[in-house]
Structure formats: structure tokens, C-alpha cells
Design a protein around this motif. Structure first.
Motif, short mmCIF file in Angstrom:
data_model
loop_
_atom_site.label_atom_id
_atom_site.label_comp_id
_atom_site.label_asym_id
_atom_site.label_seq_id
_atom_site.Cartn_x
_atom_site.Cartn_y
_atom_site.Cartn_z
N GLN A 1 102.76 57.87 -83.54
CA GLN A 1 102.64 59.31 -83.74
C GLN A 1 101.64 59.93 -82.76
O GLN A 1 101.84 61.06 -82.31
CB GLN A 1 102.24 59.62 -85.18
N LYS B 1 103.36 60.57 -79.77
CA LYS B 1 104.14 61.81 -79.80
C LYS B 1 103.24 63.04 -79.82
O LYS B 1 103.73 64.16 -79.97
CB LYS B 1 105.01 61.81 -81.06
N GLY B 2 101.94 62.84 -79.76
CA GLY B 2 101.04 64.00 -79.74
C GLY B 2 100.84 64.61 -81.11
O GLY B 2 100.73 65.83 -81.23
N ARG B 3 100.79 63.78 -82.14
CA ARG B 3 100.68 64.34 -83.49
C ARG B 3 99.41 63.91 -84.20
O ARG B 3 99.39 63.89 -85.43
CB ARG B 3 101.89 63.91 -84.30
N ASN C 1 105.75 68.16 -80.89
CA ASN C 1 104.41 67.58 -80.93
C ASN C 1 103.38 68.68 -81.00
O ASN C 1 103.72 69.81 -81.33
CB ASN C 1 104.20 66.66 -79.73
N ASN C 2 102.16 68.30 -80.67
CA ASN C 2 101.14 69.29 -80.95
C ASN C 2 101.15 70.55 -80.08
O ASN C 2 101.28 71.63 -80.64
CB ASN C 2 99.77 68.66 -81.04
N SER D 1 100.89 68.42 -72.84
CA SER D 1 101.70 67.28 -73.24
C SER D 1 103.12 67.47 -72.72
O SER D 1 103.40 68.40 -71.96
CB SER D 1 101.68 67.17 -74.77
#
Lengths: 1085, 475
Positions: free
Chosen positions: A815, A818-820, B79-80, B415
Motif C-alpha cells: 500500500q 501505491k502511495g497510501r 493514491n495519495n 507520485s
């Protein structure tokens, strides 16, 4: 400051409260109850089936926790309402207990928060000597280990479960067996400890079994430092560096702000020495010589990267400059091999000499003895010993090393080996071949926190208690005796080291509490013992118990003798350096999810260790690092975008490891850095599948450096997961930096950067709601924060503290990939300048609490709104999760729950296996009840646990704000004095910060620290031109380079990049932020 | 049925000569038979395979949505920094497609563009189905769908704590804009259908058909009074719909323009989005109508002239869109805001350069071929270009949303977005839903406005030699 515990109560007449347990303990009934060792029903906890049951009902029992044995969980039978409420206890109101976390030979004094019997948050003890309440990331995360479902939970013999009683009988058997022989064949292998009780017990056992042998081992060894101090000063002393007094600091591969022991104390001192209140203030200057890029290196004013083997030569070369008159044997011979910038050396030496008594030289634990000796010689010559370097007299230790033990084992001199802690099967150097060596002992008794790699080799294995479950004592770095008291009864029957030792030693007193009390008697004296003991427990430390300082100067003769014998480490084409990991320490925190997910301060890599090489070395090795590109294409702005990193095989001394390569700007060329602590073969659910095991390449002869490594590309590529993929600020004035001279010339330089300085008349179209509707604004509290980037070193303590305080889940490697990641607070790291040797700047980034918050106006459901005290708050119940707020947040500090991370199973480090799949099973995936219930106990009950689909972010610890307001209201009564006084509370990040870089408070209070900081000229808002009026503002970072140095530049690299990208071509000339007039600074509201 | 006639029709003066809107002097009866026949007769052979495939693809979407809702939005690749990606891209894409329908039926009606009649019905149906597809995405993209649909959250209704939705949020404007648009489009479409439903009712041979068409025909008899009221209502609805053509996509563009994300925060967005929407809508009309025209043998009703006219609209709107792309860059440079400048530089040359240049090729370069009459009248080439227009317009939204979000203010949070299989299957599945609905529409309702087409045939003019009932025309 910060959370102040209530003052120690006056002696009471009757036993009322657990703190006066000793009083309670005087009654025969109570003693009898306690004597049972564990209350009725406790035997249930050993049975795995009913243990699960126990955990289930435990949460219920905790609701009524508080009294019972040491204020912990009470037996289930006693789940009854209080017929008489214990005095001072208010249900639901947290209590704080003073205790300490033992570390390698020292301790961190703590104040631990307990909610109805569950420890939930660790804070530093602000009252302890040399403490400001700041701690480090390890301390913050250590509470998670308490609730680790992978802890050792059973007593075993040969791997099969035994009862505690059987085990203790066996221990008594050992004790009896060796009584006859005086301990012949009995060996103890311990970890370093500062505990006076252990010391006392050790002595008692040694007296009883004079032939027993003692060994200590730490994979991160601090012995060299002790040895060097003893040689240099002719007595057993521990140098204490008073960095706040230092004007010039030189680090010889010493990461005192990061990987050295007790770094939080060093950070505090260092930050104090660099605090700027006015432009007239002076600050210290830091020179760093190192091979890897460390936290200390990131903060350096001048940093020289050299191969690890070169540090000694460099130190010697520098010492010849500093000791000009004094003659030191062997120095010139060592200095001869120095190849490098002579000007760098000469100017550094000159600068140090110009600040006699204020110049400190530190040598790091990775460096050989000679470097430490040279450092002591230099400190002496610079007149700092006794000034900025204090010497404290410490007792000598004469225990053998792990190598000595291995020799004894190989000689079949060990019949019974008692191992207290550690994980030698994993951490021992490869050449000791530990598993086989240890098997030569007939019986191995091990006290371990996990059933880990070393579990299999133990005949008897005992589960260790967490320090929050233990009675004990310890000494901090300066020798102050601190108390360790349990906040909860051992969850899984764990026992403490002193108890096991006492049992093996056949001592009459085996209860840890009794042992500690007895020790305390001898430490504190017998006068008014009960009162002193009570105060000791309450305050958490014994005042004036620090080691005595001694005055001595380095004995150049002795040092010279030693130096003449010293051999320079072998230099080679490719050197290897091993280093302690910032996240998992020596591997002991490998199963700690918070720490695994804490980004490395420099690389920002999570969940694994990487093979670090410099860009030039990567190029020489023809490595692929970024999406099929070679390092040739690298610019620093792309560093960190990591896909397809080559997997390398490193062969050293016939052993091989495989790991993904990481190109680290600022690394010394021709050097490979390998972090210890990963690649565990038997670890819990969290740590499985993380990284490679660097221990397998270490030798006991040279544990920190090696040469002759063979590197081959395996042809495989792997994705390395990091939380920050872009390393450059792109010339944006996000972190504003200036040199000291620049700051003195134009204190408001930071305000002159970015667009707000160029469009001073641009303002909002609408009146601020606080102005148009004054009723919306509280005139009592307006909260604000200031972060001093001149103090922040980037240690990550705040990140973990925030996670602990606010029930922030970990999300797992896949995660993060995935940048979370969910961290409410992150530390941004930017490189600037030359990619081979860049400058680094750090910035803690969290919700800015904008007054005109862009997130609020776009939320369609009113889930994020503004309160009258200036907070931007989240109403989780309202949130439907459109993520619009996150998109519109310019700082990207909002975090979205893409899944139910709180309900997710723990085994998720390995991206390739089923763990990821479990997450995607949605409602079908279940977390094991034991795991789930344990983690629930950790949660802060004052903070909502967020479900999936909800956006979350920093709340400025609103639970603390409200708590403080309520207690102030209670206190105020009819007086209407409801303003929370300065210092009554602070946010979790501010509280943990050893550097005091983060300051939170009421900006309406003119006298508050935060108001004063915001008035400083260095104050600026990140992206202030958006005119959102953030309540969080930053103080510009000031570097203090030496103009005479060859690497001196007039401005920090980020400042130059800013000028080049946006300012330089304009009408203002090349440094326009320095030239043009002050912008119109808009008020807060 | 058309009958042989000997009456000579004098050719109009050359300058007034226009290609007729219905070719081959088709009579009213032929028109009714031809169009109603598609929905009446035996199911065409191609229909069932087309329907089954569409329905299966649609089912795939619903399966993905069920998975998404049960597990979490994380099954998508978001994503973020990139909080929106394919979800909102698809939403804007489908909403944009819907625009052609309203434009054709309302704006062209008011402007008396008679050529609209051959395509307006299908275009309106397309609008409705596109709105259905569009409406799904903003709902399922929320983290907690069950609350998003619950009154008091997005539906303006104060809950027990007197909390209203947040009226400053463009997302709430979206709720109003899209639901109004959907409602008016449905009404407009249905109103236009009434006379044709009556035709269907009258022609129906089964009881069931008679009953259902009868119910929905609202007792239409074709009386003068009915026609009078009908035309008034139609005109009014056209009037109401016309501002919606502009408003819906303007409001959708506010989702971006109102924010402060570089690349979103742009005043050019409302007109640019509307032009893009019409562009994409006509692209989709062409994509749909050209094959239908062939398989249903409607070449006489949807003539090459229609195709050519639509090609001209595509050319015009495509050029507007191209201008907007250029203007965005100019303003980013002219505005002097380095963050804005970076956003656009990054769009064209950053990690998503391929998406940007796909968009430019499809949306700006491709339609320029329509300057050539030969191209405009070549059905196959037009069809291919229309597909490119669709692809390009999807990428336009993707470029705006994802490339702006993935690199905004603080480089530390930059990102890259990669879609997952759920993203892809949900999007493909939405085409299944769209096609299923359209195939059902074709099978049960007249695809072309029968009554209106008749009205634009030469013989509809009572003075036309073939006009009126002079020569036994029985309709």
C-alpha cells in the motif's frame, strides 16, 4: 513544561492507592494474594485456546481496570463496579505513571499514559534530569511491542510447552547443580544494561558461584567508546558531550543525531546550540566526515564524504593540525595515508582552534579505537574536556565478549548457558557460526521476547516481560537512577531478567519488586526509605544520582602508545560499511509495524533495507535504477523514483546476500552501505519478508567495515518502496534556507521569497469570515503552531508519536507502494545542489490548519469544517469520501482510508504473497481475533478509529485540546478564567520533539512561545501566496558555513535553485530575495 | 405507399438547391415502415449477439462495482496525490458525450436546423444513457457509497443536527446540474417520443405491445389540438434545455476550475469544457449512427449530408478545443506563476507526456481532416475519426485530472498513477451498460423521430406537388 504529573502526595494514613502499594503490601492478606505470583484465573492465560478467550474478554475487563495488582488488569472474577472509588481515579480519565525504557546500558525516563489499565502512549518524563520530555522513535514505538501478537507467550522445554512452575523448578535445579561446583561450567550471556538491580544480582551470583563466567554482547557495540575513554583518561569514564555549549562540532563518522545511542539527548543539546531568537544570536557549526548519508550529515554545515577506511587517516591528519605543538606517537604515520582536500582539513582545524573550549570532536561507534583516541586527544588539546565534554566516572565492566564465549563453548567449558535477551542466532557475526557453537552447551536457558531465530537453540525458553510489565530500575546516560514500574500485569506471563537471574542464582528474593526495592535501599540509603521509594516511583528518578563528574585530561602518552599499534583499516576498491538502521535498530524492532513503516530519514524507504551506493559508483557498476535508465540520466530531482532497481549479490568472506540497490546521493564513492536488522528468518507476521540479512556478512574482527566485497548483478530487478519519489524542490521556496551571514544581513529574507512577495496587493475577494462574523471567532483560544527548521534534525520521533497518539494504522508495503501511507505527519526530505554531494533539507509536513482552508470549501457534505478556535477539523461521521479535499490540499497532508486498514491482517510486508490478497478480499478477509483484540487495546480511546472510505488528517491533537479546555473549565469554576495556560498541554509531535522544534500553543496569548516564534523574522508560511493563512508557519533554516572552507557557498543550494528558477532573471538581480523590499505581510486574520 | 406520379417538379433555382434531407423521394409511408420496422419486426440476426456481449460486459461492470463497494476504493489504482483518476475521468467523459443529444435536439431545434430530425432521437437516447453511465461514477467513487446516497449528505435535506450539504462545493453543484440535466433530457426525449409512440401503438399487432405503447402514448390521437400542445411543450422544453447544454459542463468544469490545483485552476475551463463536450458528443453520435445507418439500411434518412454536417461540427468544436489547449499554455506562461507553468510543462513533457500527445493527436490533429469534403463524405474515414475523437476526449479528461494531481505544489508528495484491472474493467463495463441500454432502445422504440422526419421531407410542404394528401398519401 508539557504534561506535568501531579506533585507527590503527602504521606497518607491509610493505604488507598496503588502508588502506595508498598503500604498495601504490608497487610498479610495482600501479601498472600500477591505470593500466588498470579491471581486466580491467571493459569488460563497459558492455554492457547482460552488465551484467545481471555483476550476477548480482556477488553471488557479493562473498562473497569485500575486497581488490582499494581494498578493493572484484575482477574476476571473481580469485574465489579467500584464500591469505593480509589482516590484520584476518575473513570475514563487517563493516568500517567513514571517509568523508563531500558536501552543499551542506559535508559529513557518516561511518563506513560494509561487508560483504564491499558498503557496507550509513551511520553518522555519532562522532570527527569537532562530531559525535556522528548524521546525518540524507538521509544514511541516500543508500546506497540507490548501488544505484539507474535510475542513469546509460553514457557518451553525443547520446544514443547511447560508451565511456569515447572520452568522455575528447572531453574532451581540449575542453581542447585552448580552450587557444588561453584559455578564451574555455568555461563551467562547478557545484554548491556544500566540496571543497578541487575548489577547487584550479578554480583550476588558471582559471589555465590565464583567460577561462573559472564559475557555481554550487543550487535551495536559501544565497547570501543568505553575502551577509548579508559585508555585516554586513565580511568573508567564516560564522556558526555554538552553540545549546547559547543560552538564548533566535528563528527568523525559519528551519527550523534541519529544512530548513536541516546541520540535524543544529543539532539536536544545540538538544537539548543543552534537556536536563534534574534539575528544577533550566534549558533554552532557542524563539520561532518562520513561515508553514508546520515541524519547528522543532513544537518552538517560542511560535510565531507570519504570511504570508511579513510576516516582514520583524516582524523590523524586533522589531529596533526590541532596538536601542532604536542607530539603524539604514531599520528604522522596514520596521517600519511590521507588523500584528500588539505584545505578542508586546514580550515576546519583552524576554525576548531579558534573556538578553544567550545570545540567538540566526536567519533562514531563504527570507527576503530584509534579514531576515538584521536578524538579524545583533540578534545583535550582544544581545551574542551571539562567544558563541552564532561567526563563521568562509571564502574568498570569486565564481562567477556561473544567471541570469548564462543571460544569457551568450543573448548567445551560451558555446561549451562544462560542467555538473557538478544538474538544471537541472528545477530552474531558470521564467523562465530553461532547456532552450532551454542549447541555445544548442554543446557541453554534463554529469556526472549520472541520465539525467534534463537528460540530453536534454547533448551528452556522463557517469555520476557515488556518493560511496561516489569519492575526494574535503570540508569540513564548520565547515570541517574530511574525506576521501571509496571503499568499492566504481564499479558502473556512474561518474566523479567532480574527474576530469572535471581532464580538461577538460587537467591532468596526472586520477586522483581523486592529485588528492586532492596537495590534501591542500597542506592538511596535507608533513611526515610518508604518515602524515598514512593517518591522514586512517583518521580521516576532518583535526584542527584548521576555518575560523578571527574576532571582529567587525555593522556597523550597512552594514546600514542595505542596509536603506534593501530593499523589503518584496509582500503580497497570497494568498501563495505554496516550501519544501524534508523527504523528497526539492530533488528529488535523488525516485527514492529510502526517502525517498519516509518520512512528512513534519508532514503524514505520503508519495510526493507537496501544496498546503498553513490551515483558515481552505480554508474561505474552500470546499474539500472530508474525505469530502465542508467544513473547517467540521473538528476537529483528524479532520485527516489524507483522502479526496477537492480538486485545485487554481494559476496564477502564467502557469504552472500541479495538486495535491491539504492542510489544514494552524498554517499562516499566506491562504498556499499548495508543496514543491519532486516532479513530475519524467523520473526513475526509483520517482519517476515523484509530485506536482506547484513549480519551474515559481518565478522567479529571488523564488524563495521569490510573490504574485498564482490558485487554481481543478478539480472533481477525489484521495486523499492519509498514514501517520497521526488527529491528536488524544483526551485520552489518550500523550505527556505539562508546562511547565517545572509540572515544577519537581511533577517526577513524568508518572507521575500515566493509569489506573495511579488504580488503584495493580491488579497482575497471575500472578507475573512472571522472579520465578517466576529461571533464565529473565539477570543479565548486561537491555536497555532510554529516549526523551527533550524532545530528539526529529521529524527522521525514526531511521526511515530503522532501515529501512537492518533490511532493511525499501518498499511503495509504494497500500500505504501501505491502511495497510501496514512501518516498524518511526514518529514519531507529534499536534495539540492550537486547530485554527488548534495545538501539536504528536512521539513515536517502536516495539516497547516489554514484559516481559509481550500479543503473546506470543496467538501460537498460539510465533513471538514472550521471551528471557532482556528482548527480545521474533520467530522468523520459526515465524510463520504469524495477525496476532493485531498485533491485541493496544496500540501497533500490529507490521508484517505482506501481500505479498512484497522481490520487488516498483520502479515503484509511481503508484496508477492497472499498477504496482499487478503486485503483485497474485502469483507471476506478476517483478522485473527487475538491480533485484532490486542491491537485494539493499544488504541487511544479519545481518538476515533477511522473506517475505510473516510478522509483523515492531523487535528492538532484535538483530543488534547479539548481535554485541556475541560480541565481548565473545571479549575476555573465561576471565575470564568477558561483560557488554558501556556504549557498545560501540547500536541503529541511537539511533546516528543527533543529539539523543541515544534511549538504549539495559543496565538492569542501574546506571551506564549508560539506567538513569540511567529513574530520572528524567519517566520514564513509554506505556499503563503495561496493566501489560505495557515496556522502552521515555519521558521527558516539557517546554515552556518565557514567562508574559508573550500566548499563554501554564499547561499544554501536550495536558495540558489530558487533564485535560478524564479527570481534570478527578473529586475531584482541575481539574489533578488535579498535585495527587494519587504512584502506586505498580511496578518493572520 | 408511394405511387408513381407524372407530375413534373420544377427544379428550384440553382443557388437554393440543397441536398434533400430524405433521399429518393421517400414517402411518409415508407418512412413509418422503415423506422418502426426496426423495432417491430423479427429481431435482426446481429442484435442478439450484440446484446449478449453488451449485457455480459455490463455485468462485469456491476461485479466490479460490487467488489469496489464491498472492499474499498483501494481496489482502484488511486493514491495519495491522485485522489481522482479514472472514476472522474469516466464521469466527465460520459457527461460530455451526453451533450450532443441536447445540443442537437434543443439548440438546433431553436435554430431551425432541420437536419437534426434524422439524428435527434438517437442522440437524445444516447444522452440519457450516457448520463446513466456518468451518474454511476461519482456515486461509486465515494468512500462510503451508502452515506453518499443517504438523504442529508449530498441530497439537500437537513439532518437531525440541522446540517445541510455544503453549498460552496462544486461537487454539490454537480449533483444539481447532472440531476437536472438528466431529468430535463428525459422529459424532452419522452415528449418527442409521444407521437411516435402513438404510431407504434397503432401499428402494434400484439396485445402487450398495444398496451404498453398505448400507456406511454398518453392517448395521442394526432388531433390538431394535440399537435398544438405538443409543439408548444416541445418548444418550451427546448428552451429549458438550451441553457443546460452550457450549464452542465460548465459546472462539471467547476469541479476543477474552482480548486487551487495548478492545471485545474483555470478560467478558460467552462467554455472549453462545453466545446469539448459537444465535440465528444458528436464524435459519439457518429460512432453510433454510422454503423446503425448501415445495418438498418437507413442511408436515405441519415444521409451523407447529415454525416457531412456533423463532421463540420466536429471540425469546429475540435478547433475550439485545440485553441483552448494552446491558450492554457499561453496563460500559464503569461500568468507568471511558476507552479502553473510547471503543471503545463509537466503535462506535455512529464511522465504522462504520452497521454497528452495522444489527446492532441486525436482531438486537434485528426478533426482537421474534415476540412476536406471528400473526407467528410467518406463514411468509413468519418467513422474512424469519430473513434479517435472519443479516445482523445477520454484522454483529455485523464490528462486534466491525473497529470495535474500527480505533481502539484510540494514535490515531496509527487507520485504516479497506474490503473488496476478494476479501473479498466469498470470503465469497459460502462460501455456494456451504454450499449445494452442503446440496443434495448433500438429494439423497442423508434430510433428516428418518425413524425419529425416526415416534417422535413419535401412533400411535407402542402404546396409541394407530392405534398399533403393530394395524391393519395395516406399519412
Amino acid at each position: 513544561m508539557k504534561i506535568i504529573p501531579p506533585t507527590c502526595p503527602e504521606p497518607e494514613v491509610g493505604p488507598k492507592y496503588w502508588r502506595s502499594l508498598d503500604q498495601l503490601a504490608e497487610t498479610p492478606e495482600f501479601n498472600q494474594w500477591v505470593e500466588r505470583e498470579f491471581p486466580a484465573g491467571a493459569s488460563e492465560f497459558n492455554d492457547p485456546v482460552s488465551r484467545r478467550h481471555f483476550v476477548k474478554i480482556m477488553s471488557a475487563s479493562f473498562l473497569l481496570g485500575g486497581l488490582g495488582f499494581t494498578g493493572c488488569r484484575r482477574p476476571e472474577e473481580h469485574i465489579l463496579p467500584f464500591s469505593k472509588m480509589p482516590e484520584g481515579y476518575i473513570h475514563g480519565v487517563a493516568q500517567f505513571y513514571a517509568t523508563a525504557r531500558p536501552t543499551r546500558g542506559s535508559a529513557v525516563p518516561l511518563l506513560v499514559k494509561s487508560h483504564d489499565g491499558r498503557p496507550t502512549k509513551i511520553e518522555g518524563n519532562p522532570n527527569a534530569p537532562e530531559s525535556n520530555g522528548g524521546t525518540d522513535a524507538f521509544t514511541q514505538a516500543s508500546i506497540l511491542n507490548l501488544y505484539d501478537p507474535d510475542r513469546a507467550m509460553r514457557f518451553t522445554h525443547g520446544g514443547s510447552e511447560k508451565s511456569a512452575a515447572e520452568t522455575f523448578d528447572a531453574l532451581s535445579g540449575i542453581s542447585k547443580k552448580f552450587e557444588a561446583t561453584g559455578g564451574e561450567g555455568l555461563s551467562f550471556l547478557l545484554e548491556q544494561s544500566g540496571s543497578p538491580s541487575r548489577d547487584r544480582i550479578q554480583k550476588l551470583i558471582a559471589a555465590k558461584y565464583p567460577k561462573a563466567r559472564w559475557f555481554t554482547h550487543e550487535p551495536i557495540d559501544l565497547n570501543t567508546e568505553q575502551q577509548a575513554a579508559a585508555i585516554s583518561f586513565g580511568q573508567s569514564v564516560a564522556p558526555e558531550y554538552r553540545l549546547e555549549k559547543a560552538r564548533r562540532i566535528l563528527s568523525l563518522d559519528c551519527d550523534f543525531l541519529g544512530a548513536e545511542e541516546n541520540s535524543f539527548r544529543s539532539i536536544r543539546g545540538y538544537a539548543k546550540g543552534r537556536k536563534l531568537e534574534t539575528p544577533a544570536d550566534d549558533m554552532s557549526r557542524l563539520y561532518v566526515v562520513e561515508s553514508i548519508f546520515s541524519i547528522t550529515g543532513m544537518n552538517a554545515d560542511h560535510r565531507l564524504r570519504v570511504q570508511p577506511s579513510q576516516v582514520l587517516a583524516l582524523a590523524a591528519r586533522l589531529a596533526t593540525e590541532i596538536l601542532k605543538g604536542g607530539n603524539l606517537n604514531g599520528l604522522s604515520q596514520l596521517a600519511a595515508s590521507f588523500k584528500g582536500d588539505e584545505k578542508w582539513i586546514a580550515e576546519t582545524a583552524k576554525d576548531l582552534l579558534e573556538h578553544v573550549k567550545g570545540s567538540v570532536v566526536l567519533a562514531g561507534h563504527r570507527q576503530p579505537l584509534a579514531v576515538h583516541l584521536i578524538a579524545h586527544a583533540m578534545n583535550s588539546a582544544l581545551g574542551s574536556v571539562g567544558e563541552a565534554v564532561l567526563l563521568r566516572s562509571v564502574p568498570k565492566t569486565a564481562d567477556g565478549s561473544l567471541g570469548d564465549l564462543a571460544n569457551a563453548l568450543n573448548a567445551n567449558q560451558v555446561d549451562t548457558l544462560v542467555v538473557m535477551g538478544g538474538n544471537h542466532a541472528y545477530t552474531a557475526s558470521a564467523d562465530l557460526n553461532w547456532t552450532a557453537t551454542q549447541a555445544k552447551a548442554k543446557t541453554v536457558v534463554r529469556l526472549g521476547y520472541y520465539e525467534d531465530e534463537s528460540f530453536a537453540g534454547a533448551t528452556w525458553h522463557l517469555p520476557a516481560a515488556h518493560f511496561l510489565e516489569s519492575w526494574g530500575d535503570a540508569r540513564t546516560a548520565d547515570g541517574t537512577v530511574v525506576s521501571i514500574q509496571p503499568l499492566i500485569e504481564p499479558l502473556f506471563n512474561g518474566v523479567t531478567e532480574i527474576e530469572v537471574l535471581a532464580r538461577i542464582g538460587g537467591l532468596s528474593v526472586t520477586r522483581p519488586l523486592d529485588i528492586v526495592r532492596e537495590t534501591f535501599k542500597s542506592v538511596s540509603g535507608l533513611d526515610l526509605f518508604d518515602e524515598a521509594w514512593k517518591k522514586f516511583l512517583h518521580d521516576g528518578y532518583l535526584a542527584n544520582s548521576a555518575w560523578k563528574t571527574v576532571t582529567a585530561q587525555a593522556n597523550l602518552g597512552a594514546i600514542g602508545q595505542e596509536l603506534a599499534r593501530a593499523k589503518a583499516p584496509a582500503a580497497s576498491e570497494l568498501e563495505v560499511i554496516f550501519h544501524r538502521d534508523y527504523s528497526v535498530d539492530d533488528g529488535r524492532y523488525n516485527n514492529n509495524g510502526w517502525l517498519q513503516e516509518t520512512p528512513d530519514p534519508i532514503t524514505k524507504v520503508v519495510w526493507e533495507n537496501v544496498i546503498m551506493v553513490s551515483p558515481a559508483t552505480a554508474k561505474a557498476m552500470d546499474l539500472q535504477v530508474i525505469r530502465g535508465r542508467t544513473p547517467d540520466d540521473l538528476k537529483n530531482n528524479d532520485l527516489g523514483v524507483t522502479e526496477n532497481n537492480d538486485v545485487l549479490e554481494i559476496e564477502l568472506n564467502g557469504k552472500k546476500i541479495q538486495g535491491a540497490v539504492w542510489v544514494q546521493p552524498g554517499m562516499a564513492d566506491s562504498t556499499i552501505a548495508l543496514a543491519l536488522g532486516y532479513g530475519r528468518s524467523k520473526v513475526g507476521r509483520v517482519g517476515t519478508g523484509t530485506g536482506y540479512n547484513a549480519y551474515s556478512l559481518r565478522t567479529s574482527e571488523s564488524p563495521w567495515m569490510a573490504s574485498g566485497a564482490k558485487v554481481t548483478k543478478t539480472g533481477e530487478v525489484r521495486r523499492v518502496v519509498s514514501t517520497q519519489e521526488h527529491g528536488s524542490m524544483e526551485g520552489r521556496p518550500i523550505i527556505r534556507e539562508g546562511n547565517l551571514a545572509q540572515y544577519k544581513a537581511k533577517p526577513g529574507f524568508a518572507k521575500n521569497m515566493d509569489l506573495e512577495a511579488h504580488a503584495p496587493n493580491a488579497g482575497p475577494i471575500y472578507t475573512h469570515p472571522y472579520n465578517s462574523h466576529p461571533a464565529l471567532k473565539s477570543d479565548v483560544h486561537q491555536w497555532g503552531m510554529s516549526i523551527d527548521m533550524n532545530s528539526c534534525v529529521g529524527c522521525n520521533a514526531c511521526v511515530v508519536a503522532c501515529q501512537s497518539e492518533n490511532n493511525i494504522p499501518i498499511v503495509g508495503k504494497d500500500q505504501v507502494n501505491k502511495g497510501r501511507e496514512m501518516h498524518w505527519m511526514r518529514i519531507d526530505r529534499y536534495y539540492a545542489g550537486d547530485v554527488a554531494d548534495p545538501q539536504v533539507a528536512n521539513q515536517p509536513m502536516l495539516c497547516q490548519h489554514c484559516e481559509s482552508a481550500p479543503c473546506e470549501s470543496v467538501c460537498p457534505v460539510n465533513a471538514t469544517v472550521h471551528d471557532e478556535e482556528g482548527l480545521n477539523i474533520m467530522a468523520y461521521n459526515r465524510c463520504v469520501g469524495t477525496r476532493y479535499c485531498g485533491n485541493n490540499c496544496a500540501w497533500k497532508v490529507r490521508r484517505f482510508n482506501f481500505f479498512d486498514f484497522n481490520k487488516r491482517p498483520n502479515d503484509f510486508a511481503d508484496m508477492s504473497k497472499g498477504a496482499v490478497g487478503k486485503l483485497y478480499l474485502g469483507p471476506l478477509a478476517k483478522r485473527e481475533p487475538l491480533e485484532y483484540d490486542l491491537i485494539k487495546m493499544l488504541s487511544n480511546p479519545d481518538v476515533t478509529v477511522r473506517m475505510r472510505g473516510v478522509m483523515e488528517k492531523c487535528s492538532f491533537c484535538i483530543q488534547r485540546i479539548e481535554g485541556a479546555k475541560i480541565s481548565q473549565k473545571v479549575k476555573a469554576g465561576a471565575s470564568n478564567d477558561v483560557r488554558v495556560p501556556e504549557g498545560a498541554f501540547t500536541t503529541a509531535c511537539a511533546q516528543v520533539c527533543p529539539a523543541e522544534a515544534i511549538v504549539f500553543g495559543n496565538i492569542l496569548d501574546e506571551a506564549s512561545r508560539v506567538s513569540k516564534l511567529k513574530k520572528q523574522e524567519r517566520d514564513y508560511a509554506v505556499l503563503g501566496f495561496l493566501d489560505t493563512k495557515p496556522r502552521l508557519t515555519y521558521l527558516a533554516r539557517i546554515r552556518n558555513p565557514n567562508p574559508a572552507m573550500p566548499d563554501y557557498k554564499q547561499h544554501p543550494a536550495t536558495f540558489d535553485e530558487y533564485e535560478n528558477s524564479s527570481g534570478g532573471s527578473g529586475e531584482h538581480g541575481s539574489t533578488h530575495a535579498m535585495n527587494h523590499s519587504e512584502p506586505v505581510v498580511k496578518g493572520a486574520h | 405507399m408511394a405511387e408513381e406520379t407524372t407530375i413534373k417538379v420544377a427544379a428550384p433555382p440553382r443557388e437554393l438547391e440543397r441536398e434533400p434531407l430524405v433521399l429518393n423521394n421517400r414517402s411518409f409511408g415508407w418512412i413509418s415502415d422503415k423506422i418502426a420496422g426496426i423495432a417491430e419486426g423479427k429481431t435482426a440476426k446481429w442484435w442478439w449477439p450484440a446484446f449478449i456481449i453488451s449485457a455480459l460486459v455490463m455485468t462485469m461492470m456491476f461485479a466490479c462495482v460490487a467488489y469496489l463497494i464491498s472492499t474499498g476504493v483501494g481496489v482502484w489504482g488511486l493514491n495519495n496525490p491522485v485522489g481522482w483518476a479514472w472514476d472522474i475521468t469516466n464521469f466527465v467523459f460520459w457527461i460530455g458525450i451526453g451533450h450532443a443529444g441536447t445540443l442537437i435536439s434543443a439548440v438546433l431545434f431553436l435554430l431551425r436546423q432541420k437536419w437534426r430530425t434524422s439524428i435527434n432521437r438517437a442522440a437524445e437516447a444516447m444522452t440519457l444513457f450516457a448520463v446513466v453511465c456518468a451518474g454511476i461514477f461519482p456515486v461509486i467513487h465515494t468512500g462510503r457509497v451508502w452515506f453518499a446516497l443517504y438523504p442529508g449528505y449530498l441530497v439537500p435535506m437537513p439532518n437531525s443536527n440541522s446540517i445541510w450539504p455544503q453549498f460552496r462545493s462544486p461537487l454539490l453543484w454537480d449533483v444539481f446540474a447532472v440531476s437536472t440535466y438528466g431529468t430535463v433530457s428525459l422529459l424532452f426525449w419522452y415528449t418527442g417520443l409521444v407521437p411516435d409512440l402513438a404510431t407504434m401503438r397503432d401499428r402494434a399487432v400484439t396485445k402487450g405491445r398495444k398496451f404498453f405503447y398505448g400507456i406511454f402514448a398518453l392517448g395521442w390521437t394526432g388531433a390538431n389540438r394535440h399537435w398544438r400542445n405538443y409543439e408548444k411543450a416541445y418548444l418550451l422544453l427546448a428552451g429549458i434545455s438550451t441553457p443546460l447544454v452550457l450549464s452542465v459542463h460548465s459546472i462539471v468544469s467547476f469541479d476543477f476550475a474552482v480548486s487551487q490545483v495548478p492545471g485545474w485552476h483555470t478560467t478558460i475551463f467552462p467554455p472549453y469544457f462545453v466545446a469539448g463536450a459537444i465535440f465528444s458528443g458528436f464524435g459519439m453520435v457518429l460512432t453510433l449512427m454510422l454503423p446503425i445507418r448501415t445495418v438498418c439500411g437507413l442511408q436515405d434518412v441519415i444521409t451523407l449530408r447529415h454525416v457531412e454536417l456533423m463532421g463540420k461540427v466536429v471540425l469546429a468544436t475540435g478547433s475550439i478545443v485545440g485553441y483552448a489547449y494552446a491558450m492554457e499554455f499561453f496563460i500559464a506562461w503569461y500568468g507568471g506563476n511558476p507552479y502553473e507553468m510547471y503543471a503545463f510543462k509537466n503535462r506535455a513533457f512529464g511522465p504522462y507526456w504520452w497521454a497528452y500527445w495522444t489527446m492532441v493527436s486525436c482531438n486537434v490533429i485528426c478533426p482537421q481532416l474534415f476540412w476536406f469534403k471528400k473526407v467528410r463524405r467518406n463514411v468509413i474515414v468519418v467513422f474512424i475519426i469519430s473513434i479517435f475523437v472519443n479516445i482523445g476526449m477520454w484522454f483529455e479528461r485523464f490528462v486534466i485530472i491525473v497529470t495535474s494531481l500527480h505533481r502539484d505544489y510540494l514535490p515531496s508528495s509527487w507520485s504516479y498513477f497506474v490503473p488496476t484491472w478494476v479501473d479498466i474493467c469498470t470503465f469497459i463495463g460502462s460501455f456494456g451498460l451504454f450499449c445494452t441500454l442503446f440496443l434495448l432502445f433500438m429494439r423497442f422504440l423508434p430510433l428516428i423521430a418518425i413524425s419529425e422526419v416526415k416534417g422535413v421531407t419535401p412533400q411535407a410542404d402542402p404546396h409541394h406537388p407530392l405534398g399533403g394528401a393530394k395524391s393519395g398519401g395516406h399519412h
